[in-house]
Write an enzyme that holds these catalytic residues in place. Sequence first.
Site, PDB file in Angstrom:
ATOM      1  N   CYS A  42       0.832  -1.202   0.000  1.00 43.44           N
ATOM      2  CA  CYS A  42       0.000   0.000   0.000  1.00 43.44           C
ATOM      3  C   CYS A  42       0.874   1.262   0.000  1.00 43.44           C
ATOM      4  O   CYS A  42       1.476   1.564  -1.017  1.00 43.44           O
ATOM      5  CB  CYS A  42      -0.998  -0.063   1.145  1.00 43.44           C
ATOM      6  SG  CYS A  42      -2.490   0.882   0.770  1.00 43.44           S
ATOM      7  N   HIS A  71      -3.627  -5.116   0.308  1.00 38.57           N
ATOM      8  CA  HIS A  71      -3.041  -5.650   1.546  1.00 38.57           C
ATOM      9  C   HIS A  71      -3.092  -7.177   1.546  1.00 38.57           C
ATOM     10  O   HIS A  71      -4.082  -7.758   2.022  1.00 38.57           O
ATOM     11  CB  HIS A  71      -3.823  -5.139   2.757  1.00 38.57           C
ATOM     12  CG  HIS A  71      -3.631  -3.687   3.029  1.00 38.57           C
ATOM     13  ND1 HIS A  71      -2.761  -3.225   3.980  1.00 38.57           N
ATOM     14  CD2 HIS A  71      -4.200  -2.595   2.461  1.00 38.57           C
ATOM     15  CE1 HIS A  71      -2.801  -1.899   4.000  1.00 38.57           C
ATOM     16  NE2 HIS A  71      -3.667  -1.493   3.083  1.00 38.57           N
ATOM     17  N   GLU A 130      -1.561  -9.178   3.409  1.00 35.69           N
ATOM     18  CA  GLU A 130      -1.442  -9.744   4.765  1.00 35.69           C
ATOM     19  C   GLU A 130      -2.787 -10.129   5.379  1.00 35.69           C
ATOM     20  O   GLU A 130      -2.863 -11.041   6.195  1.00 35.69           O
ATOM     21  CB  GLU A 130      -0.685  -8.764   5.681  1.00 35.69           C
ATOM     22  CG  GLU A 130      -1.414  -7.482   6.085  1.00 35.69           C
ATOM     23  CD  GLU A 130      -1.304  -6.342   5.089  1.00 35.69           C
ATOM     24  OE1 GLU A 130      -1.038  -6.618   3.894  1.00 35.69           O
ATOM     25  OE2 GLU A 130      -1.503  -5.170   5.478  1.00 35.69           O
TER      26      GLU A 130
HETATM   27  N1  GLN Z   1      -2.021   6.664   2.749  1.00 36.07           N
HETATM   28  C1  GLN Z   1      -2.131   5.903   1.542  1.00 36.07           C
HETATM   29  C2  GLN Z   1      -3.487   6.059   0.887  1.00 36.07           C
HETATM   30  O1  GLN Z   1      -4.437   6.478   1.506  1.00 36.07           O
HETATM   31  C3  GLN Z   1      -1.826   4.435   1.792  1.00 36.07           C
HETATM   32  C4  GLN Z   1      -2.751   3.765   2.748  1.00 36.07           C
HETATM   33  C5  GLN Z   1      -2.237   2.462   3.277  1.00 36.07           C
HETATM   34  O2  GLN Z   1      -1.014   2.208   3.264  1.00 36.07           O
HETATM   35  N2  GLN Z   1      -3.112   1.624   3.782  1.00 36.07           N
HETATM   36  O3  GLN Z   1      -3.642   5.769  -0.268  1.00 36.07           O
END
Ligand code: GLN
Length: 538
Positions: free
Chosen positions: A383, A509, A511
């Site tokens: 992310c 994600h 995970e």
């Molecule tokens: N801050 C980033 C976004 O909003 C990544 C979010 C995250 O890593 N879950 O896109």
Amino acid sequence: MKNTKYIFVTGGVTSSLGKGIISASLAKLFQGRGFSVTIQKLDPYINVDPGTLNPYEHGECFVTEDGAETDLDLGHYERFSNEPTSQANNVTAGRIYQYVINKEREGGYLGTTVQVIPHITDEIKRRIKLLGQNGSYDFVITEIGGTVGDIESFPFIEAIRQMRWEMGKNCAVIHLTLVPYLSAAGELKTKPTQHSVKTMLEQGVQPDIIVCRTEHHLNDGIRSKIAQFCNVDVSAVIESIDAASIYEVPLHMLEERLDIEVLRKTSTPIPEKIDISSWEQFLQRLHNPLHQVTVALVGKYADLKDAYKSINEAFIHAGVANECKVSIRYVHSDQLDHGKLADVLSDVDGVLVAPGFGERGIEGKIAAIEFVRTKKIPFLGICLGMQCAVIEFARNVLQLKDAHSTEMNPRTPFPVIDIIQTQKGIKNLGGTMRLGAYPCKLDPDSKVFSLYRETMISERHRHRYEFNNEYKKAFQKAGMNLAGIYPNENLVEVIELDDHPWFIGVQYHPEYKSTVANPHPLFVGFVKAMLDNKTGKS
Ligand code: GLN
């Protein structure tokens, strides 16, 4: 249609005793005996969901397939039971009150005074029974967050009291307490447990089973004392001794016959056999690794393991799949500058740059990525970690000076990560990100495809910002493969580098989907790449 039974797990004396792990372990044992089971967490705080909490409060926010931002215990439930959870599996007091207040405004209670009892408690009961409603589960295990005696948990305990009264043998209450060891006296102490049960009794609930968290074994004397003072059978006093790994707890609970005790209390016929052989094999491999690697986890909450709970656990699952112990070195991204990089990262076998929000530590993450890209160290960016990899590549390979994400620098000349149109007008911050499972199409010539061995995958999301497609061609030309795309909106989900042994960034994600039964292919591949890197095979 099943006759669903409801099991409640409450906690006393202190928080953090591991109600979530006990609930997940019981679910695992029930599954091993052939029962179907789901686990639910009721959190007594007023936030509508934990999505707006910072990880220092309750650790990681776990995201379900249907896009619910939930408590981290749901991660344990999924990892143990291998069953997906949903919004219905995590309900906060805030959500209950919001529902009741909205209903009152709509005229749903015309003529009546809306009160904690019965309106809030009825809504709590409705949410519990919802999971058992279509008869697909033999057991619904409901964990109540917090500690009995807390003002905010009263309506939840009252709801349990009522359900028990309504359902009799179809309900059982497990109370988890702490039995502290006083080293000066050389004794385990039962008084806090007695007081905690008394607090429950004041609220009308007699626990059926007491699970005692302890650092030392409970002898027969202690067991009968707890039984006698807390009105339970001696067989219903269950020891939960500190375990080296949370994955051992189901076996401890099996030994202590927690599942049998619950089956007895709910008058459920006890199946003779239990099959948890695959779990035992997992533990066998976990305890006897043939290899070892060290991964640096670069994030801004490096002092807080719970902030990256699912990542830690995914490494354990993937480590076992590779017969490899994965040691995690937590690296504070905001203390990482170019001068320190070599000291901190040169002896690790791989680097994971963590998800996150906001400016703090961002330059440290970008610097770490430059280091692993140029030194050809295996890298996984999740992310924000993937977004940082894009920013690093833009700055240092494409020479786009001051390239950034508009989250950190809205005036950057090169917004390589930007907010998409559908996110632009959003004012409310709760529950409005791109959340939950989305499909992603993988390039059949990519590394990720060789890991997943599927063209269409589905992964969970939690973010607002995306790769800016205006830069697509420039990145591709310079050797970044945009290896996964969300077809409906043409959004980049996966990036990888052509001239690097293992450099993968994912906007989703992975995970959240790793379980003991199904270790995640990306993590399995990453651990293998780290092993290859260590043994010089790549
Ligand atoms: N801050 C980033 C976004 O909003 C990544 C979010 C995250 O890593 N879950 O896109």
